[in-house]
Every structure is written in C-alpha cells, then in structure tokens.
Write a protein that holds these residues in place. Sequence first.
Motif, short mmCIF file in Angstrom:
data_model
loop_
_atom_site.label_atom_id
_atom_site.label_comp_id
_atom_site.label_asym_id
_atom_site.label_seq_id
_atom_site.Cartn_x
_atom_site.Cartn_y
_atom_site.Cartn_z
N HIS A 1 36.04 48.51 47.19
CA HIS A 1 36.01 47.08 46.88
C HIS A 1 37.44 46.66 46.54
CE1 HIS A 1 35.18 43.56 44.14
NE2 HIS A 1 34.34 43.29 45.12
N ASN A 2 38.09 45.92 47.43
CA ASN A 2 39.52 45.63 47.29
C ASN A 2 39.77 44.18 47.71
OD1 ASN A 2 41.86 47.05 46.40
ND2 ASN A 2 42.69 46.98 48.46
N VAL A 3 39.22 43.23 46.91
CA VAL A 3 39.04 41.88 47.42
C VAL A 3 40.16 40.89 47.12
CG1 VAL A 3 36.53 42.00 47.47
CG2 VAL A 3 37.67 41.30 45.38
N ASP A 4 40.96 41.08 46.10
CA ASP A 4 41.96 40.06 45.76
C ASP A 4 43.28 40.36 46.46
OD1 ASP A 4 42.81 37.72 44.61
OD2 ASP A 4 43.51 38.68 42.78
N VAL A 5 43.21 40.96 47.62
CA VAL A 5 44.38 41.33 48.41
C VAL A 5 44.05 41.04 49.87
CG1 VAL A 5 45.11 43.13 46.80
CG2 VAL A 5 43.60 43.71 48.68
N TYR B 1 31.86 52.22 53.26
CA TYR B 1 31.74 50.77 53.23
C TYR B 1 33.01 50.15 52.63
CZ TYR B 1 26.82 52.20 53.45
OH TYR B 1 25.64 52.80 53.77
N TYR B 2 33.35 48.96 53.13
CA TYR B 2 34.55 48.27 52.66
C TYR B 2 34.24 46.80 52.45
CZ TYR B 2 39.42 46.54 52.68
OH TYR B 2 40.62 45.95 52.36
N ARG B 3 34.53 46.30 51.25
CA ARG B 3 34.40 44.88 50.93
C ARG B 3 35.79 44.28 50.79
NH1 ARG B 3 30.89 40.34 50.80
NH2 ARG B 3 31.50 38.99 49.06
N ALA B 4 36.10 43.27 51.60
CA ALA B 4 37.41 42.64 51.62
C ALA B 4 37.23 41.12 51.49
CB ALA B 4 38.14 42.99 52.90
N TRP B 5 38.36 40.42 51.39
CA TRP B 5 38.29 38.98 51.28
C TRP B 5 39.38 38.28 52.09
CZ3 TRP B 5 39.92 35.97 46.24
CH2 TRP B 5 39.80 34.59 46.46
N ARG B 6 40.61 38.35 51.64
CA ARG B 6 41.68 37.53 52.19
C ARG B 6 42.15 38.04 53.57
NH1 ARG B 6 43.49 34.45 47.88
NH2 ARG B 6 43.23 35.34 45.80
N ARG C 1 33.09 40.78 54.46
CA ARG C 1 34.14 39.90 53.96
C ARG C 1 33.55 38.86 53.01
NH1 ARG C 1 36.63 36.40 56.81
NH2 ARG C 1 35.40 36.22 58.71
N GLY C 2 34.25 38.60 51.92
CA GLY C 2 33.82 37.55 51.02
C GLY C 2 34.60 37.59 49.71
N THR C 3 34.66 36.44 49.04
CA THR C 3 35.39 36.31 47.79
C THR C 3 34.67 37.07 46.66
OG1 THR C 3 36.12 34.75 46.11
CG2 THR C 3 34.18 34.15 47.34
N ALA D 1 51.60 54.35 41.39
CA ALA D 1 50.39 53.57 41.65
C ALA D 1 50.31 52.38 40.70
CB ALA D 1 49.15 54.45 41.53
N PHE D 2 50.62 52.61 39.44
CA PHE D 2 50.58 51.53 38.45
C PHE D 2 51.53 50.40 38.84
CE2 PHE D 2 52.77 49.71 34.74
CZ PHE D 2 51.72 48.98 34.18
N ILE D 3 52.76 50.74 39.22
CA ILE D 3 53.76 49.74 39.60
C ILE D 3 53.28 48.95 40.83
CG2 ILE D 3 56.13 49.42 40.43
CD1 ILE D 3 55.95 50.18 37.50
N CYS D 4 52.49 49.60 41.68
CA CYS D 4 52.03 48.95 42.92
C CYS D 4 50.76 48.13 42.73
CB CYS D 4 51.77 50.01 43.99
SG CYS D 4 53.27 50.79 44.61
N SER D 5 50.21 48.10 41.53
CA SER D 5 48.99 47.33 41.29
C SER D 5 49.21 45.87 41.67
CB SER D 5 48.60 47.43 39.82
OG SER D 5 47.43 46.68 39.56
N HIS D 6 48.17 45.23 42.20
CA HIS D 6 48.30 43.85 42.66
C HIS D 6 48.48 42.90 41.47
CE1 HIS D 6 44.32 43.02 41.16
NE2 HIS D 6 44.37 41.79 41.61
#
Length: 872
Positions: free
Chosen positions: A135-139, A157-162, A190-192, A353-358
């Motif tokens: 689940h990686n939706v705000d990217v 399974y993959y849930r995406a948005w943008r 796909r979905g918000t 990984a922390f530095i790369c957080s969205h």
Amino acid sequence: MTDDMTNIKKQLFGVDIHVIPYCHADYAWTHPREWHTGRYIGIIDEVLDVMKKNKHYTWMMDNIVPLLDTYLSGKPGRAGELVERIREGRIEMTNGALVLLRPTMAGDETFIRNIIIGREYMRGLIPDFDTRVFHNVDVSIGHSQLPQILRLCGYDYYRAWRPQGAMDAKGIPRQFSWEGPDGSGIICSRGTYAGLWRTGYMTGDCRSDGDLILEKFFENEIRDILENSLSKNLWLPFGMDDTRPMHDFNDNPVNLDGFMDYLRETTGASINYSTAESYFNGLSKTDLPVYRGIPDPCDVGYNIPSKGDKGLWLARILLDTLAVRAETLWTMAAMAGGDYPEESLKKLWETTAFICSHGMEFVFARDYDEIFERSVFAAAAAKHLVGGALRVLAGSVSRQDDVHYVLANTLNWERREIFFIPSPAEGSPASLLFSDSDGNAIESQPVFEITGAGDENSRKLSGFLVEAGVRSLGFSTISVSNQPLEDLSPPYVDFKGNPPGLFEIDTGAIKVVFQNGRIMTVNGTDFFAKTGVSAGSIRFSEMEQTPADAWLYNNRHGVVHEFKPLNWHWEEEGPLRWKYVVRGVSGPHAVLQEITLCKGRAGIDFNTTIDCVPRTRGFFLASFPADEKTEFTADIPFGIENRIIHEEPFGVSTDIDIDNLERLWKGVFYSKSWVNYQYGANNVTLTGVSSPRYYLHNSGEKSVSIILTRIYDLSQCTDWMKYTHSYNENPGVIKFAYSLNITGEISGSGYLPMIKESLEKKNPIEPYRVPRESTGAVAMKPAAFLDIRSDSTVISAFYMCNGRTILRLYNASGKSDCLEIISARRVTSFTATDFLLNPVARHDTAIGAGGFRLKTKTDPWEIVTLVMEFDS
C-alpha cells in the motif's frame, strides 16, 4: 422516492463496499514532528479503545518508522495489546516496510532494503508476520519494473493512487493486472487514501434523513469509484492525513455504523469494515485486463526538489550510492581477509530509507535541520566505511619501494578512466613515471593550481592526471616511481583573458567547438543558432507564487533569463583532459561553469555553481536543444522506459481537484539518471550526476532541460509554508553536476552503454594510497573477486548477510543473455532466491568442484539474486 434516488440504489445493488479505516501518517507535514508524535500515539490509543467496544472494527497501517515504531517507543504499556491486534489481523500492517517511499525517487537498493529491514522488524514482533499487500498511495504509482520488484518482495497485490486524473484520462483501468517488461504480474488497484474525511452531511438521523445522507454519500464517496471500476468490490477509505478513528478530518465524530445499517437495508449493497487483503481476495476473482504499458512517465510534478544541493534529493542519491559502494568494497575486503561490518552497514541502510521517506522536503525548519544533519552524518559514516574497506584492500598489496595507489571497481565490467594523483613529496615531478598493475607505463598530464594573478609564474603543480584500466569487480594499482621522464613543459594558457575566436577540441570520440563562453557545435551539429539554446546553458525561469500553498500552485511562468557569459578561459588543454571555465549570470544570479572533455570519451561534463539571490521565485534549468516532438528513453530502477511527453495529458483532467495536482506544469517528467533522444543526426544522452531526477521538455522553444532546483519567496507565504526552512528561499551557493553525451545511432547493445555510463559517473573510482607500513603478501595480486561474464548484465548489489554472500544482478537489455560467473574460491553452497532470500527455481545452473562456475540464462530485464557461501 425521486428518480435520482432510485437510480442510486439501483447502482448500489449487489456492490460490496470494503470500508478500510486508515490514518495516513507522515513523518512531519504542516505540523512539527513533535505534534505528529503525540497525535499518532493518541490515535493508536483510540484505535485500541474502539476495538474493545466494536468487534467488527478494523484498521490499517502501512509504515513502521513514522507510526508503529513511534507508538511502541512512546507507549510501551500498551505495546502488547497493539501487537496482539496486528497478530489477529484486526490491525492490518500492509507493506511491512520501514517507511513509504516514492518508487521513482528512491535508489534501486534503497527501495528493496526498506522492505527487507522492515520485514525483519515486523518478524521481531511477530515471528510469522507476512503480508501480500503493498500500500503506497501518497506517491506516484511507479515505474514499469515495479511488478517484478514487488513480486520478488513477496507481494501479490498493489494499491496505488497518483496521478489519478492523468491515468483516467489515458484510459488506464482502476483495477488491472500490471505486467512488467520481464513478464512478472501483480494485481493493481488505483485510488486515493482519503475517504469519509468531510462528513458534515452525516450529522442527521439515519432513519429520518437517510436518503438525503445516502445521496451525499454516493456523490462524495462512491460515484467516482463505481463509475471507473471493473469490479463490484469497492475500496472505500475511511480517513485522511492524521485522522482519528471514527472521526473526519476536522475531528468531528462519524456515525458510520448507523449509516451502514441503513445502506444495507435500503440498497441491497454489502458494506462492512474490511482489510486490504480481503478486498484484493475479492478483486482477484474478477476478470481483470492485463496492462503492459507505463502508467506514469511524469511522476509528481509539484514535488520538484528545492533547497539546491542542501535538499534531500541529493542526500538520497548519495546515500544509496555510498551504501552500495561500501558494502561491495567490504565484501571484497572480507574475501581478502577483513571483518565485514554487517551491523554498521544495516544502520546505514536504515538511515538511508528514513531520509528517502515521502513528504520530507517541506517539513518545518527545526525538523528539517535534524533530518538533514542525519543525512550528513550518514554520508560521513558511509565514507568512513568505504575508507575502511579500501584500507583492507590496500593492506593486502605489497608496497615494495614505489608509491602505490589502489583502484577498486565496484561494477562488473572493466573500466578505463582518468584519475588524479596528487604530486608526491618525494622525487622531482619531472622524473616521475606512472605504471599500471602489469608494470606498463601509462600516460599522464600535469595539473596546475592558479595561485595568483593567473600568469605563467603564478601556477603551481598540484598533481597529475593518469589514464589506467581497472578490473571488473576487483582492484588494480598505479605505481609512481622516480625514473627519467621528459620535461613537463606544459603549454602556457593566459587565464586572465577571454580567448577570442573558435576553439575546436577533438577527444578522439567527439569534436566540440567553443566560442565566447558557449558550446557552438558538437560533431558539426549547430547547438546554438538553430534554437537559441546553448548546450548546458543555465537559465532561470521565473514563476508566479501564490501566498498560500506556494509549494503547489507554481505553474504560471514569467520571464526566462538566459545565461550570459561574462568571461571565460582554458584551465586545462589536454592531452588527457580539457577544461573550459566560464563565468556569467542568469538573471540576478551569478553562475560558474566548468566544462570538461576527456580523451576518448564522447561526453561533455558540466560542473555548475550558482550563487542564488534571495527574494526571487522560480526554477534553475540546465537546457539543451531538442526537437518539438522529441521522444525520450529514460532509465528507471532495473530498466528503461519510453517517454512521449508531448502526448501526455497535463493540466486539469478531472473534476476532482485532488486528482489534478501532479500535472500542473506542462512537459515535466522524471528519469532515474539519464534521458536519451535524437537531435538531428545525433544520439543525445543527458545524465544527471548530482542533479535531481526531473526534466522539462518545452516543445514550443524546442528544448529539454534538467531541472536543477526551485526557490521561493517565503516572506510572501501566508500558510504553514512560511515555517519551512530558509533553504527553500535562498540555498546560497549551490553546485550541480551533469553531462551531455553525443553518439551515433543506438547500437546492437541497446541502451546498455547509457546504463553503464551513468553508473560509472555515480561511482567514481578514487585512488587510495597504499600505506608505507603495508606488508601485504606478494601473492595478493590485483584481480577480480568474481569474474562475471555477460553481454547484458549489470550488478545491483554485492553484500553479506549472516555469513552468506549475496549477489544481485539484472539483465539490462531487451534480449535473453547467457550469464556466467566464475570464482577462484570454492563455493560450499549456492541458491537462487527472491529479495527476502527465499529460494526460487532457476534453470541451467552448475557448480564447479574446485572453484565456482555458474551458467544461467537470463530473460530481458530479469532481476536475479544469488546467495553463496564460500569455503573459509
């Protein structure tokens, strides 16, 4: 009952609505981190309280560092209760990763290690923890190799948005089976993540006002999903940024249970609290179309980096590169007898990984200082690890009487490069002889520093450039000895004046003509007169800035300031390297450019320094000529993609505002490292070395630009943006590096040369001097630690884990390839695995009895992970 209500209830009949409660957690966004910490601890407390009262209630979380670890660190009294709810599945942990990453903006290995280390964390809490959902939706939805990467991480399974609006405009389904270039597939929805977050319409009584509430509910929450869905299984989020359970975005309580009862009774729809996996289990029974295309070649255009080289974009590129280099060198050093620092390298990956957080670029000033300092300390730690490995390798070399330098190559092909060797204290510069690992003399060029007014007497010898080859995935040496050598007698260059006229440099691979501080022609093609855009010219594009949401609504252009050269000179004139130094201005900003060419190379390297002036608003661009309908090829993690940007939808493409944010600036797109396009008879590649991953194709002015950075006027902001870091307003003196490569047509090797070139530029070989006290055994001769023979294979990682050696490679071409790996050291066990080190079946493998010999066929763009144990 009105006709509209009859139609709504008819559409809802038989629909299965999965209500998935969720709080989207950022490390810090529009509030200080301290606020987020307290907020998330309180939210999870409330979730646990709600679950005690409502046995049907579920809740989803998708990251460890900002949310789960924050709670466990701050509320140990209820840690056991939280872990038990996760074990039961009532609190669903999708991803199981440390943080949410943008797949297009994180390094290849950073993305993978974020998941691997996150899984280790979760299994430390719950030994049998597993999840099938990513689940990686705000990217952004990501690149076309993501199906293979996610499958190799254990996801189905993959849930995406943008970018929702742009993908809708292109006709990409909301649910589909996404197939990558290697043939791997993953079910994608796909979905918000935002739903039921503005619920003022739910304040009425569900019995007396039920139809009115239902009408608003359908219009606000369901209509768009239903109209664009291929399945009657609908994912309905319940939450938003930082939302409490059973509350909307404004902290108003939501009587959802009562409304769900009314909906079931009056429509024939099923609506229940659910989980992501339950939703996907239902969706998987639907006959979904297979999508093999590129869902998003542009990425999140409003999030173009700011702060110059003080932005996290640079730290992210640097840390991923340094971490891979450090562990590769240490794996070599361990094979040479060193002690592999596994725990230190793991901590480096955790910080990376922390530095790369969205969502980290626009945090408040104090939080950004802390994050940026962590990146600086991590980079220093990584460089220390690199130095430690080189010391081990250097210590294994017999020094004898000469000055030796070790050259370590972390890539799996032999490289021939030009290196800088400082002028040694011993011996006369005029009597130095440089030789390679085999004792052969190598060519050199003196390098001078300008110490005074720039005349011949004010130059001081600082060292030499030498050209040498370095073995693949191994090391070579350069020795410096005192033997007769011809007098240096370098040509004198007048550093004070502006050399008039045309100057042509022929490197043996490219011919470049310079005039008055500009590149005029390359291989005979005019790069200036045709478009008015000189190759690599720094331009400042003013943009309007709204007082509120300045980070977002910045798509209206103003004046574009062209680069004006003021003075220029030749600082180096071959035979190994030529350097043209230009000073000028772009609008009010001072610019210094060093333009470098090297013997035998078709590339032109740019090192650019900009002195930013505050209270200006806009973008810095490094621009190059391009045709109006240029088609691009760009690299992505583990692959490449085509980019037909002039055909992409930009601007407003849907009536839902939040789905229009990504494409407000026409022509913006991304690439991991390089873009390639045809310009006239030339094949052009632009490679970012230390520059962000965003590009701009301006078809109207016939140019393509590397977007370097943007700056704001924070004094004009009226919202939370004014509390962000002053680096957004004036990063001061900033530096960028990028290159232009001009060749003929694409050869039979495809884009592999571009992939290799970009990796070489990101992984420069720095000579490491063998210490005087070195007593290395003569038997330890420079060599490759693993001999990887392949026409198409590129190394991704070479590291150790619990005593085992892990090698990750990928086929970087569109054709099958025979991969052969040879090792002189005996291998006691060998396994092909996924990224989580679970064994996978492979074909055509073989192990030799003495050393190690593996032969295997790789498919186009296939990623292969091999786990080996060597005889100690």
